[in-house]
Every structure is written in C-alpha cells, then in structure tokens.
Design a protein around this motif. Structure first.
Motif, mmCIF file in Angstrom:
data_model
loop_
_atom_site.group_PDB
_atom_site.id
_atom_site.type_symbol
_atom_site.label_atom_id
_atom_site.label_comp_id
_atom_site.label_asym_id
_atom_site.label_seq_id
_atom_site.Cartn_x
_atom_site.Cartn_y
_atom_site.Cartn_z
ATOM 1 N N UNK A 29 0.858 -1.183 0.000
ATOM 2 C CA UNK A 29 0.000 0.000 0.000
ATOM 3 C C UNK A 29 0.894 1.232 0.000
ATOM 4 N N UNK A 30 0.790 2.020 -1.074
ATOM 5 C CA UNK A 30 1.590 3.235 -1.209
ATOM 6 C C UNK A 30 0.657 4.419 -1.400
ATOM 7 N N UNK A 31 0.536 5.249 -0.372
ATOM 8 C CA UNK A 31 -0.309 6.444 -0.399
ATOM 9 C C UNK A 31 0.521 7.711 -0.214
ATOM 10 N N UNK A 32 1.806 7.636 -0.456
ATOM 11 C CA UNK A 32 2.694 8.764 -0.209
ATOM 12 C C UNK A 32 2.441 9.901 -1.191
ATOM 13 N N UNK A 33 2.886 11.103 -0.793
ATOM 14 C CA UNK A 33 2.743 12.323 -1.601
ATOM 15 C C UNK A 33 1.283 12.604 -1.959
ATOM 16 N N UNK A 34 0.463 12.728 -0.923
ATOM 17 C CA UNK A 34 -0.910 13.164 -1.065
ATOM 18 C C UNK A 34 -1.191 14.225 -0.010
ATOM 19 N N UNK A 35 -2.443 14.382 0.358
ATOM 20 C CA UNK A 35 -2.816 15.361 1.376
ATOM 21 C C UNK A 35 -3.648 14.717 2.475
ATOM 22 N N UNK A 36 -3.407 13.435 2.719
ATOM 23 C CA UNK A 36 -4.110 12.744 3.787
ATOM 24 C C UNK A 36 -3.779 13.381 5.127
ATOM 25 N N UNK A 37 -4.769 13.423 6.003
ATOM 26 C CA UNK A 37 -4.574 13.985 7.335
ATOM 27 C C UNK A 37 -5.061 12.980 8.369
ATOM 28 N N UNK A 38 -5.057 13.415 9.632
ATOM 29 C CA UNK A 38 -5.461 12.510 10.695
ATOM 30 C C UNK A 38 -4.315 11.623 11.141
ATOM 31 N N UNK A 39 -4.647 10.567 11.829
ATOM 32 C CA UNK A 39 -3.637 9.660 12.355
ATOM 33 C C UNK A 39 -3.422 8.501 11.393
ATOM 34 N N UNK A 40 -2.408 7.716 11.677
ATOM 35 C CA UNK A 40 -2.188 6.511 10.872
ATOM 36 C C UNK A 40 -3.349 5.567 11.088
ATOM 37 N N UNK A 41 -3.774 4.859 10.048
ATOM 38 C CA UNK A 41 -5.001 4.052 10.149
ATOM 39 C C UNK A 41 -4.844 2.887 11.111
ATOM 40 N N UNK A 42 -5.866 2.618 11.929
ATOM 41 C CA UNK A 42 -5.825 1.449 12.811
ATOM 42 C C UNK A 42 -6.120 0.167 12.028
ATOM 43 N N UNK A 43 -5.892 -0.943 12.667
ATOM 44 C CA UNK A 43 -6.227 -2.220 12.055
ATOM 45 C C UNK A 43 -5.219 -2.735 11.070
ATOM 46 N N UNK A 44 -4.054 -2.097 11.000
ATOM 47 C CA UNK A 44 -3.038 -2.526 10.041
ATOM 48 C C UNK A 44 -2.575 -3.939 10.340
ATOM 49 N N UNK A 45 -2.591 -4.310 11.619
ATOM 50 C CA UNK A 45 -2.121 -5.648 11.981
ATOM 51 C C UNK A 45 -3.012 -6.748 11.418
ATOM 52 N N UNK A 46 -4.215 -6.396 10.919
ATOM 53 C CA UNK A 46 -5.079 -7.389 10.287
ATOM 54 C C UNK A 46 -4.588 -7.801 8.912
ATOM 55 N N UNK A 47 -3.737 -6.979 8.318
ATOM 56 C CA UNK A 47 -3.157 -7.332 7.019
ATOM 57 C C UNK A 47 -1.953 -8.236 7.281
#
Length: 662
Positions: A154-172
């Motif tokens: 998952x590559x979402x770099x160089x955007x304008x996302x805000x907020x915190x890092x998404x939870x639930x990553x350990x499910x992947x």
C-alpha cells in the motif's frame, strides 16, 4: 521494492491478453473512466476497442479477468469510481502520479477519502499504489479486512491525507510495504502498527508524527528492511533494541529531534547499507564515538548515506570501512576532530561534515588526503576563525571535483596546494581570505564554477581568469562526467554536476581597477557577479559577447560611462543589475536590458530612460536660469488670458449690437 511482490509480478507476467474480458468488467472500467474530469486521451483507445484486455494500462489473465489497472502519469483528474470494486480478480491497482482527489459521493464514504469499496470487494487485491495524487481527509481504516490475506503493498505517499495513521493494520497479515510519507498525518505511531510482523518497508517521512520511538515495539518488526520516519518531531534517543533488527538495510531518522551520542547498537545490523541521521541534535566528540571503535562497530557516524559493504558478518571493521562510499555528518552538534580511522575509507567518494563544530582544518585535510577516491568534499561552517592552511604537504585529493570550505571565517591567502587539484570543477566563498587571485587559477582546467564571494580579496581582476578553459571553450564532449551522489526521495540518485551553470562570482570583495576587456572570451559563462567591489571605468562592450549569460550583476561599484548597446545581445539574460554606480546616458529602450525593473538602475542619477522615469534629451538643452523661466511662464499666461478676455469682449459686443441695431 520489487522483490517484495515477486510472486505477484510473476503471476501478472503469466497474464494472457488473447482472451477477451467479460462485459461486466468492461462496463466497470468505462464507468471508472466516465467519472474522471480529465483523462489525458485514455478515452480514445478504450472506446475504440471492444476488448478491454487490449486497452492501455489493463492486464487480464488467461480467463479474461482484469488483474491489473496501471495508469501512472496520465494527468488523471477527478475521483475514483467505486465501480473498480467490481473487478473481483484485480491484483494490482496503480494510479500514481496523477491529480486524483476527493469529491466522491457521500453514500460511499466521507468526501475525499480513497474509496475503501475498491478493495472491500476485490479480495485478491495485492498492490495499491495511489501515490503522488491529491487525495485528502483520512486514510480509510477498512483496507485491512480480515480476509485480505493477499494484500502486500500500500503506497499512499505524496498526497494530502490527514489525521492519524489508520488502525487495524495488523489485520493485514501479508502486508510487507506500507508507505504514507509526505502527507499531513499527525499523532504517534499506533501500537498495532508494530504487530504487522510481516512488514519489510515502513515509510512515513515528512508528516507531523511525534513522540518516542518505542524500543519494545520496534523490536517486533523482525523482518524490517527499510524504516523511514524522517522529517517528523520524534525525540529522545535511538533505542538500543534497533540493533535487533538484523535484516535492516536502511534507516532514515533525519530531520527529527533525536538526541544523545551516536549509537553503537547499529553495529548489530549487519546488513545495513544506509543510515540517515542528519539534522538532529546528536552530540559528542566524533573520534571518541563508540561507532569508531573497531571492536564494537560495523557502521560509522551520523548520517551514513550509503555503506556498500559485503554481507559477511565475519568481516573485520577496517575491511568493512574499505567499502564505504558516502558519508553525511552535516547539521548536528558534533565537535572535536575527525578520527584517524576515516583515512581508511579507501572507497569514499562523498563526504559532508558541514555545519558542525569541528576544529583544526589542517589536521582534517591531512587525514582526508588519504581518501584517494574522494570526489566531493563539503566541510564548510566549521573551523571558525582558523587560518587557511598553506602547508604544501597537503597533497592527494587527485580525484576531487567539488570542494566547499564556505562560511568558516578562514583567514590567509588562497593556498598554493589548491593548484594541485587538477580535476576540481566547483569551488571557497564566505571566508576572510585576503590578497590577490593567483595566476595559477587558469591551470585548473576542469574548473567551471568559481565562487570566491564574501572574502577580503583585493587587487585587479587577473587576466588569468579570462583564460579558464572550461569557460572559454566548449569541452563538454571531452569532459568526464562527474556523478555527484545526492540524496533525493530517500533513494540514491545521480546528478551530473557538469550541467550546473558555469559561474564566476567575485562579489563582496575589494577588487579595484577596470573590468578586463578579455571578459568577452568567457563565452560559455552563465552567471557573472562582480557586485560590491571598487571596480571603476566603463563597462566593456565585450560583455555583449557572452551570449549564454543568464545573470549579470555589476552593482555597487564605481563604474562610469554609458550602458553599452551590446548588452542587448544577451538574449538569455534573466537578471541584470548595474545599480549604485556612476553610469550616465540613456538606458537602451529596446532589447533585453529594457525589460528589467527600475531597481536594476537605482543609485545612478545620471541614467535616463523610461525605466527610471526620466526623459533623455533635456539634459542636453541649453541651461536656462530659473528667473527667466518664470518670466516666460508669466508672459505666456498673460497672452493666453488677454486673448481669452479679448475674444469674450468681442463676442459680447456683437451680441449687444445685433440686439439693438439688427
């Protein structure tokens, strides 16, 4: 990163475009296209062919199912349609380097999020690359669903996302690459992130992350190969547990608030090739650092940018040093002197120790002269108030091409040992060097960027400067390519330094006399700056021969005479300044010179022209005294007033006479 998804790549390579795609998937792709506001011509081939497996950017498998959609750098604008979620066989979605943004229908998700429905329905999706777009709001938390056992990248770099890092990553459970750098994320890294034990590439640079790098959590990521948390506000020390990341190859913690001395625990990361710790608050005396002790260390210093060593764990320390090629130590609070062991860096080509508190420049040069492969040396902003070494025993540096000893306040003259640097291409500004420029300067046959500004150099500008081969003759074809290692985008790139503008900068010194007419020989020069000196006499018309010139600054001197019309031959000139001299006469009203603002001519009261709002020609008129001028004005005013009154009187008389005697 290619080896992370090798099984997926092999699967895609087995795809067969011979089988036609089904109607439903074709409809889904067309719907995705229809909801874009701009698609850079993708529409034409997609609409002309009946088989979507033949469309550009679309790959199908042997059964005709779409398994990849890759439309990078196509100037796509608009939103991503949830119709892509109907591509149930999709393995890879790459929409990077476009201008995709928010504005999705509210019934799908919050406006601006990357649509989670894209992968909620595509259970086999393994790669999503939506980097370098304009996505905003929050990163959705639903991309790691319980059945996403194939999801790897998952590559979402160089955007304008805000907020915190998404939870639930350990499910992947299969997630190996997670990149969300260069966004507006904030907060600390969530604990569950460190439970994603398959992670090999974790990259969150240039966000607003804060807090500590928890050692107990970090040691869980045993498979980590690349960790990039640069450009945040992380503080405290680097945890010792980082040494347990045995597979770690790259560590980027640059531009944070990390403190303490340089960490010896990194020596346990026996596969490490890149460490970037520049621009932190590390301190201590470098030659006493544990990282320089042979018995304890296999890496070196703050901000090693590349360690090209073998992967054998049994190499001795000095053998490992023999493969180091680039070392950044700049922008910390290191002090003292360099360790003598640096002279064992036989393969070192790039060294930057600028902006620290190092002392004894003579000793450092004696140490570094043994680094025979060195091509780039940046040691500026150190050695405050010391003298420029004149020791003729400073030899070596036979491959040095770029040298910067700037902002050191060094006193003395330009030393003779510099004349031995036959391959030098870029040069010593912002010191306190005095005396003339030596004639041997012309013998540096590779020199094309000479900056001696902000010193106390004096005397006339030597004719030898007008004979520099790289500024007079196009030797590019015979000139060896200098590949300067630069750090860009957290990966190594090469920059051909020969493409830098050819420069002669002698500004802010004490040079006197005339600008040599031989200046016209420097036909390849792009930047010429003689400002803030005491140069006199006229501007030589031969400057008009420098047709490649982009910058010409002769301001704050004592130049006299007119601006030569030949300056209009400088068609590439983008900056021109002759202010604060004693120039006179008309400013050329046509050509390149006429396009510059009035500030380029300030402080020259004898200049005239439209640019300075002063008409030319009046100064040449015969002198007229002020009283006679006033008398003339009064006479003209009287004549005009008398004529007007006389005309009104005559008209009144005619009206009256016609009324009584008409």
């Amino acid at each position: 990163m290619a080896f992370f998804v090798l099984p997926l790549v092999l699967l895609l390579s087995m795809a067969s475009p011979a089988t036609s795609c089904n109607k439903q998937e074709k409809t889904s792709l067309l719907q995705f296209l229809a909801e874009l506001s701009h698609e850079d011509g993708v529409t034409v081939p997609w609409r002309d062919s009946m088989d979507c497996c033949e469309w550009e950017g679309v790959t199908c498998n042997a059964s005709g199912a779409v398994i990849e959609v890759s439309l990078t750098s196509r100037s796509l604008e608009g939103t991503i349609s949830p119709s892509l979620g109907k591509l149930t066989g999709l393995l890879c979605l790459n929409l990077s380097y476009n201008s995709l943004s928010g504005g999705l229908p509210s019934e799908l998700m919050s406006s601006g999020e990357f649509p989670s429905t894209v992968w909620e329905n595509t259970r086999n999706l393994g790669v999503i690359n939506a980097s370098n777009n304009s996505f905003q709001e929050w990163i959705p938390s639903s991309f790691c669903i319980s059945s996403s056992s194939f999801f790897e990248v998952l590559d979402l770099s160089y955007n304008q996302f805000s907020g915190s890092t998404p939870p639930g990553i350990d499910n992947c459970s299969a997630l190996r690459v997670l990149k969300a750098g260069h966004n507006n994320l904030s907060g600390s890294l969530p604990d569950e992130l460190f439970n994603a034990t398959s992670l090999q590439y974790l990259s969150f640079p240039d966000n607003s992350l804060h807090g500590l790098l928890d050692g107990a959590h970090l040691m869980k990521l045993k498979n980590l190969v690349n960790l990039d948390l640069g450009g945040s506000t992380l503080n405290d020390k680097i945890p010792n547990s980082i040494g347990q990341l045995k597979r770690l190859e790259e560590l980027h913690l640059d531009n944070n608030n990390m403190t303490g001395e340089l960490l010896s625990a990194l020596s346990n990361c026996t596969y490490i090739i890149t460490i970037d710790l520049k621009n932190n608050n590390f301190s201590g005396e470098l030659q006493k650092s544990e990282l320089f002790q042979p018995a304890q260390s296999k890496s070196i210093g703050s901000s090693i940018q590349q360690l090209n060593w073998h992967n054998s764990r049994n190499h001795l320390f000095m053998q490992l040093l023999a493969y180091l090629i680039a070392l950044w130590l700049s922008g910390n609070n290191l002090h003292g002197q360099l360790s003598l062991r640096i002279s064992n860096l036989k393969s070192l080509i790039f060294l930057s120790i600028g902006d620290n508190k190092f002392t004894n420049i003579t000793n450092i040069l004696h140490i570094l002269k043994n680094c025979k492969s060195l091509t780039t040396l940046f040691i500026g902003a150190n050695f405050k108030g010391e003298a420029m070494p004149e020791d003729e025993m400073i030899d070596g540096f036979q491959n040095l091409r770029a040298l910067s000893i700037s902002e050191c306040s060094l006193s003395g003259k330009i030393p003779l040992w510099l004349s031995k640097l036959k391959t030098l291409e870029m040069f010593l500004q912002r010191n306190q060097l005095s005396g003339p420029i030596p004639a041997w300067i012309k013998n540096l046959t590779s020199l094309f960027h000479l900056d001696l500004s902000y010193n106390n150099l004096a005397g006339e500008i030597p004719i030898a400067l007008m004979e520099m081969p790289m500024l007079t003759t196009d030797l590019t074809a015979n000139h060896s390519v200098f590949e300067l290692l630069v750090y860009l985008g957290h990966s190594f790139q090469y920059q051909i330094i020969s493409t830098s503008p050819k420069t002669l900068d002698l500004s802010h010194n004490n040079f006197t006399g005339a600008i040599p007419q031989e200046i016209g020989q420097l036909k390849l020069l792009a930047k010429l700056n003689f400002s803030f000196n005491s140069l006199s006499r006229e501007i030589p018309k031969q400057l008009g021969n420098l047709t490649n010139l982009q910058v010409l600054d002769l301001s704050s001197n004592h130049l006299t005479g007119a601006i030569p019309l030949a300056q209009n031959n400088l068609h590439f000139l983008s900056k021109f300044n002759v202010s604060h001299n004693d120039l006179e006469g008309p400013i050329p009203s046509v050509g390149q010179v006429s396009t510059f603002p009035s500030s380029s001519f300030d402080g020259d009261p004898k200049l005239c022209g439209i640019m300075v709002a002063k008409l030319c020609g009046l100064a040449e008129a015969p002198p007229v005294s002020v009283p006679s001028t006033e008398k003339m004005i009064k006479r003209v005013s009287f004549v005009i007033a008398f004529g007007a009154l006389f005309g009104v009187g005559v008209l009144y008389d005619r009206i009256v006479l016609s009324r009584y005697f008409g």
